[in-house]
Design a protein around this motif. Sequence first.
Motif, short mmCIF file in Angstrom:
data_model
loop_
_atom_site.label_atom_id
_atom_site.label_comp_id
_atom_site.label_asym_id
_atom_site.label_seq_id
_atom_site.Cartn_x
_atom_site.Cartn_y
_atom_site.Cartn_z
N UNK A 182 0.87 -1.20 0.07
CA UNK A 182 0.06 0.09 -0.10
C UNK A 182 0.87 1.31 0.07
N UNK A 183 2.04 1.40 0.88
CA UNK A 183 2.86 2.40 0.81
C UNK A 183 3.48 2.56 -0.52
N UNK A 184 3.91 1.68 -1.13
CA UNK A 184 4.43 1.71 -2.26
C UNK A 184 3.53 2.38 -3.29
N UNK A 185 2.47 1.70 -3.69
CA UNK A 185 1.35 2.18 -4.48
C UNK A 185 0.96 3.59 -4.23
N UNK A 186 0.85 4.11 -2.84
CA UNK A 186 0.60 5.66 -2.48
C UNK A 186 1.74 6.32 -3.13
N UNK A 187 3.08 5.76 -2.60
CA UNK A 187 4.12 6.79 -3.21
C UNK A 187 4.09 6.85 -4.72
N UNK A 188 3.91 5.71 -5.63
CA UNK A 188 3.70 5.75 -7.07
C UNK A 188 2.65 6.82 -7.47
#
Length: 180
Positions: free
Chosen positions: A25-31
């Motif tokens: 989730x954190x990586x997708x939010x960053x993207x």
Amino acid sequence: MLAIQQVITSVTAQLETKEKQQKIKEEIDRMIALNYEGDMQLLVENLFRNHIGLDSKTAKVFKAIHQNIIFSCAYQIKVNVTKNMIMTGDVRGPEGWQICVIFANDVVSITHRRREKSIGQNENDKFWFEWVLHMTFDKEMDNLNAAVLKIVGLQFEGVPEQSTREQIEKMFCFGDLLVA
């Protein structure tokens, strides 16, 4: 990217640990925050390679819903049902291809529903048919426990000659044929 986020987080919520879900989730939010406007396929490949894992349960679900999985089904239908006597093509639109993923207690069930239409025939002989590929995996997505390919519908768009209609109905077993 929001649609991709929705699908990936829905699948990871069923299969991955809370810790891994949070990292994804954190990586997708960053993207999303980057407002990336390039090739989405490259972005998603990077997400799977570096964060989700290419051999993770989530990746295995996505491999089972990828369009490559249906090529062997289309081939089986062309070779064993139409025997290459009738040309068919994809139906475009929401009824053309539907995928359903169900997470049950101890299995994951994935169903592809495809509609194909006849091509290259006169207007009165046009028809479409639907087929379903139903696959059942264990909860870990390690074993394919069952797979069934079946013709589940046949519909004529015009009014073909009786002999043509009978030939097509027989070929497709009136829209109720177990292929494999």
